[in-house]
Enzyme design. Structure first.
Site, PDB file in Angstrom:
ATOM      1  N   HIS A 217     -38.156  22.371  12.287  1.00 47.27           N
ATOM      2  CA  HIS A 217     -38.128  21.293  11.487  1.00 47.27           C
ATOM      3  C   HIS A 217     -36.770  21.217  11.079  1.00 47.27           C
ATOM      4  O   HIS A 217     -36.355  22.148  10.486  1.00 47.27           O
ATOM      5  CB  HIS A 217     -39.158  21.240  10.375  1.00 47.27           C
ATOM      6  CG  HIS A 217     -39.207  20.177   9.658  1.00 47.27           C
ATOM      7  ND1 HIS A 217     -38.678  20.317   8.238  1.00 47.27           N
ATOM      8  CD2 HIS A 217     -39.150  18.978   9.539  1.00 47.27           C
ATOM      9  CE1 HIS A 217     -38.454  19.002   7.629  1.00 47.27           C
ATOM     10  NE2 HIS A 217     -38.761  18.213   8.460  1.00 47.27           N
TER      11      HIS A 217
ATOM     12  N   ASP B  78     -23.408  12.128  27.222  1.00 50.51           N
ATOM     13  CA  ASP B  78     -23.162  11.579  28.626  1.00 50.51           C
ATOM     14  C   ASP B  78     -22.186  12.463  29.523  1.00 50.51           C
ATOM     15  O   ASP B  78     -22.109  13.633  28.947  1.00 50.51           O
ATOM     16  CB  ASP B  78     -22.176  10.193  28.379  1.00 50.51           C
ATOM     17  CG  ASP B  78     -20.982  10.456  27.550  1.00 50.51           C
ATOM     18  OD1 ASP B  78     -20.170  11.367  27.738  1.00 50.51           O
ATOM     19  OD2 ASP B  78     -20.639   9.586  26.865  1.00 50.51           O
TER      20      ASP B  78
ATOM     21  N   TYR C 279     -19.296   6.740  25.397  1.00 54.07           N
ATOM     22  CA  TYR C 279     -19.903   6.751  24.155  1.00 54.07           C
ATOM     23  C   TYR C 279     -21.612   6.695  24.285  1.00 54.07           C
ATOM     24  O   TYR C 279     -22.227   6.413  23.134  1.00 54.07           O
ATOM     25  CB  TYR C 279     -19.631   5.543  23.282  1.00 54.07           C
ATOM     26  CG  TYR C 279     -17.932   5.341  23.211  1.00 54.07           C
ATOM     27  CD1 TYR C 279     -17.193   6.466  22.570  1.00 54.07           C
ATOM     28  CD2 TYR C 279     -17.335   4.384  23.796  1.00 54.07           C
ATOM     29  CE1 TYR C 279     -15.923   6.194  22.468  1.00 54.07           C
ATOM     30  CE2 TYR C 279     -16.054   4.245  24.030  1.00 54.07           C
ATOM     31  CZ  TYR C 279     -15.365   5.230  23.337  1.00 54.07           C
ATOM     32  OH  TYR C 279     -13.910   4.944  23.212  1.00 54.07           O
TER      33      TYR C 279
ATOM     34  N   ASN D 218     -24.128   8.743  23.385  1.00 59.75           N
ATOM     35  CA  ASN D 218     -24.427  10.166  23.019  1.00 59.75           C
ATOM     36  C   ASN D 218     -25.240   9.779  21.809  1.00 59.75           C
ATOM     37  O   ASN D 218     -25.223   8.732  21.124  1.00 59.75           O
ATOM     38  CB  ASN D 218     -23.124  10.822  22.465  1.00 59.75           C
ATOM     39  CG  ASN D 218     -22.087  10.932  23.628  1.00 59.75           C
ATOM     40  OD1 ASN D 218     -22.256  11.353  24.403  1.00 59.75           O
ATOM     41  ND2 ASN D 218     -21.014  10.351  23.360  1.00 59.75           N
TER      42      ASN D 218
END
Length: 158
Positions: free
Chosen positions: A22, A30, A130, A132
């Site tokens: 947790h 990418d 970008y 990600n």
């Protein structure tokens, strides 16, 4: 192959997801991301785009509901609120699995630093820039009182 599991969930990836506790985070990045440099543990899923991998991971990973923000995406340069089509697809995928959770944009070094601290990084072959995202693992709650909870496994129950 296993029934009910997306085949993108490789043995290494399933093991990593299961080992996470947790609050641990996993980044899905990418093909241009510096995964080897930033990852504590790197899982390669070459040949796959980010959205199918994100969908597969979210099919088994609970998202943390103890914190206000648990899903984070990279931004286009320093433009926090700009959404490229890949960001819209990632947000839609997250909404399918976690309809009450927002995807929080993190700019540049804030995103990179969070990836470096993540439990693991999944490197895809996503060509879009970008693309990600970071997911923070939540918990699976025990069944409520009165619900049947199987405490032992019978070897011949099918």
């Amino acid at each position: 192959m296993l029934k009910g599991l997306d085949p993108l969930l490789s043995p290494q990836l399933l093991s990593t997801l299961r080992e996470m506790g947790h609050g641990d985070e996993i980044a899905i990045v990418d093909g241009n991301y510096p995964g080897v440099e930033h990852a504590r543990r790197l899982i390669r899923l070459d040949g796959h785009g980010i959205v199918p991998v994100l969908d597969a991971v979210l099919s088994v990973l609970p998202i943390d509901d103890f914190v206000p923000e648990a899903i984070f995406r990279a931004t286009v340069k320093a433009e926090r609120d700009k959404l490229d089509p890949v960001h819209e697809e990632m947000i839609d995928c997250c909404a399918k699995h976690e309809p009450h959770r927002d995807v929080t944009p993190l700019v540049g070094q804030d995103f990179y630093n969070r990836v470096r601290a993540a439990h693991a990084v999944i490197q895809t072959s996503e060509p879009r820039l970008y693309a990600n995202i970071i997911l923070r693992k939540g918990v699976i709650y025990p069944k409520a009182a009165g619900e049947h909870v199987k405490t032992t496994v019978e070897p011949f129950d099918y």
